[in-house]
Write an enzyme that holds these catalytic residues in place. Structure first.
Site, PDB file in Angstrom:
ATOM      1  N   HIS A   1      38.694  15.957 -24.493  1.00 45.32           N
ATOM      2  CA  HIS A   1      38.371  15.699 -22.983  1.00 45.32           C
ATOM      3  C   HIS A   1      39.620  15.359 -22.160  1.00 45.32           C
ATOM      4  O   HIS A   1      39.532  14.657 -21.290  1.00 45.32           O
ATOM      5  CB  HIS A   1      37.305  14.401 -22.937  1.00 45.32           C
ATOM      6  CG  HIS A   1      36.155  14.991 -23.539  1.00 45.32           C
ATOM      7  ND1 HIS A   1      35.334  15.920 -23.033  1.00 45.32           N
ATOM      8  CD2 HIS A   1      35.355  14.522 -24.392  1.00 45.32           C
ATOM      9  CE1 HIS A   1      34.018  16.185 -23.589  1.00 45.32           C
ATOM     10  NE2 HIS A   1      33.897  15.041 -24.442  1.00 45.32           N
TER      11      HIS A   1
ATOM     12  N   GLU B   1      29.311  27.411 -27.737  1.00 44.39           N
ATOM     13  CA  GLU B   1      28.624  26.043 -27.671  1.00 44.39           C
ATOM     14  C   GLU B   1      27.347  26.082 -27.217  1.00 44.39           C
ATOM     15  O   GLU B   1      26.970  26.765 -26.302  1.00 44.39           O
ATOM     16  CB  GLU B   1      29.502  25.065 -26.415  1.00 44.39           C
ATOM     17  CG  GLU B   1      29.062  23.799 -26.632  1.00 44.39           C
ATOM     18  CD  GLU B   1      29.682  22.908 -25.339  1.00 44.39           C
ATOM     19  OE1 GLU B   1      30.573  23.544 -24.622  1.00 44.39           O
ATOM     20  OE2 GLU B   1      29.878  21.707 -25.337  1.00 44.39           O
TER      21      GLU B   1
HETATM   22  O1  KDG Z   1      30.690  19.116 -16.698  1.00 45.66           O
HETATM   23  C1  KDG Z   1      31.185  18.496 -17.837  1.00 45.66           C
HETATM   24  C2  KDG Z   1      30.340  18.926 -19.135  1.00 45.66           C
HETATM   25  O2  KDG Z   1      30.191  20.381 -18.935  1.00 45.66           O
HETATM   26  C3  KDG Z   1      31.553  18.671 -20.209  1.00 45.66           C
HETATM   27  O3  KDG Z   1      32.289  17.299 -20.111  1.00 45.66           O
HETATM   28  C4  KDG Z   1      31.187  18.960 -21.478  1.00 45.66           C
HETATM   29  O4  KDG Z   1      33.386  18.628 -22.474  1.00 45.66           O
HETATM   30  C5  KDG Z   1      32.180  19.303 -22.535  1.00 45.66           C
HETATM   31  C6  KDG Z   1      31.999  20.400 -23.394  1.00 45.66           C
HETATM   32  O5  KDG Z   1      32.743  20.627 -23.978  1.00 45.66           O
HETATM   33  O6  KDG Z   1      30.786  20.884 -23.352  1.00 45.66           O
HETATM   34 MG    MG Z   2      34.666  19.995 -23.619  1.00 40.77          MG
END
Ligand code: KDG
Ligand code: MG
Length: 413
Positions: free
Chosen positions: A223, A350
């Site tokens: 993140h 994902e």
């Molecule tokens: O809008 C933010 C989310 O989509 C994000 O933080 C989720 O990091 C994320 C991910 O890898 O899905």
């Molecule tokens: Mg992410």
């Protein structure tokens, strides 16, 4: 076939979504996702006020021309709002073209290159035991690849870690929080400590590997919270656990930060969920600083531009891992799945499942079985928007949390 009407739908079945609906003179409807988490109304206005008037009467089959017209014509290029708006138009036009041809969209993108798209699910837990339960839950659902996030001792609720699940429960984690303070919607604030995180994470992966064995593909999302040297340290510390990837290790706008991580480690790197054009990857791809591109169709100018980016990445042996959290609507998810199926350098997809309420508003034909996602074989994208159901869910502001360090400084994430 001309574009006869263009409408922007904003709905909030559990979370906010912005959808563009185009209807042609032949009565064909195309949908495009324009959801930008926490900034939804900015894209809705961009579309309604500045794009919809340009679309009416245009040739619905001229997808490339419309893309260039909107991208070059605005003078102001790139940026999440512009590129999500262009993406919505682009995907809606691809939906229309495929419906007109009576084919699932992936057939127009070159046809299927695989049986389905390998998906990864999110597992998390406040403790290692809770994390193990969450991983078992995902394996029971059929997931063959797992993203691992955990709480950090000494910190409270942190971003990306869901409330601990009971066996068999849906993994219910919504990144954007509705938080009213004296009537005002404000982001939740969380405490973050990178040093504590860096001490904790290698032990978690060691425990996960010894419990679940060497074969399970494991992913981890940083993140954007580390400095380059911290990220290099973590990538090196995680090498023994053979990650599928380490995602968003450093703030994404600094492409050269990835050089430092690369110099120190062979842990595969993924980045790009907040990028919005192929240009954001130019250094990363040409210098081979990453292994996976994380863009979403929704945030990267649609299928037309993302396909261009994927082919550019493919020339350098880089694969895809498209962003697929709940803030990508089922329309955006379906678009990603058609591309996943067709492209050659697919890596992984994902998959954060939408809530039942969201799926009552968006009717999908995609499926998940034995670890693989498939977009289905309905003509077009294979997603319908139930506008009556959508009208029952009024837009409600919701924001991603803000991170602060122990002394109160706003932190990257
Ligand atoms: O809008 C933010 C989310 O989509 C994000 O933080 C989720 O990091 C994320 C991910 O890898 O899905
Ligand atoms: Mg992410």
């Amino acid at each position: 076939m001309k574009i006869e009407s263009a409408e922007v739908n904003v709905t909030s079945p559990g979370r906010n979504f912005v959808t563009l609906k185009l209807t042609t003179s032949d009565g064909i409807v195309g949908l495009g996702d324009a959801t930008v988490n926490g900034r939804e109304l900015a894209v809705a206005s961009y579309l309604t006020d500045h794009v919809v008037p340009l679309l009416l009467g245009r040739d619905a089959s001229a997808i490339e021309d419309t893309w260039q017209y909107l991208y070059r014509g605005a003078y102001w290029r790139r940026g999440p709002v512009t590129m999500a708006a262009i993406a919505a138009v682009d995907v809606a036009l691809w939906d229309i073209k495929a419906k007109a041809a009576g084919l699932p969209l992936y057939q127009l993108l070159g046809g299927a290159s695989r049986r389905g798209a390998l998906a990864y699910g999110h597992a998390s837990g406040s403790s290692t035991e809770a994390l193990f339960d969450s991983i078992r839950n995902h394996l029971d659902l059929g997931f063959k690849a797992i993203r691992v996030q955990t709480g950090v001792p000494g910190l409270g609720q942190i971003y990306g870690v869901a409330t601990d699940q009971k066996a068999g429960q849906r993994y219910d984690y919504e990144p954007a929080k509705r938080n009213l303070v004296a009537g005002r919607p404000l982001p939740v604030e969380e405490i973050w400590d990178t040093a504590a995180y860096l001490r904790h994470i290698p032990g978690v992966f060691e425990a996960v590997r010894s419990e679940f064995g060497p074969d399970l593909p494991l992913l981890h999302d940083g993140h954007h919270r580390m400095t380059p040297i911290q990220a290099a340290r973590l990538a090196k510390d995680l090498e023994p656990y053979r990650l599928f990837w380490l995602e968003d290790a450093t703030p994404a706008e600094d492409q050269t930060a990835l050089r430092l991580i690369r110099q120190h480690s062979t842990t595969p790197l993924a980045i790009g969920e907040i990028f919005n054009t192929a240009f954001d990857y130019q250094t990363l791809i040409t210098e081979r600083l990453i292994d996976y591109v994380r863009s979403a169709v929704t945030h990267t100018g649609g299928i037309t531009h993302l396909k261009r980016l994927v082919e550019f990445a493919g020339l350098y042996g880089i694969r895809t891992g498209f962003h697929g959290p709940t803030d990508i609507s089922p329309v955006g998810m379906a678009a990603a799945l058609h591309l996943d199926l067709a492209i050659h350098n697919f890596g992984i997809q994902e998959y954060m499942q939408h809530s039942a309420t969201t799926l009552e508003v968006f009717r999908t034909s995609y499926s998940f079985a034995d670890g693989l996602l498939h977009p289905g074989d309905n003509p077009g994208l294979g997603v319908d928007l139930d506008e009556e159901a959508a009208a029952q869910f009024e837009y409600t502001p919701a924001y991603l949390p803000i991170n602060r360090t122990l002394d109160g400084t706003v932190h990257d994430w």
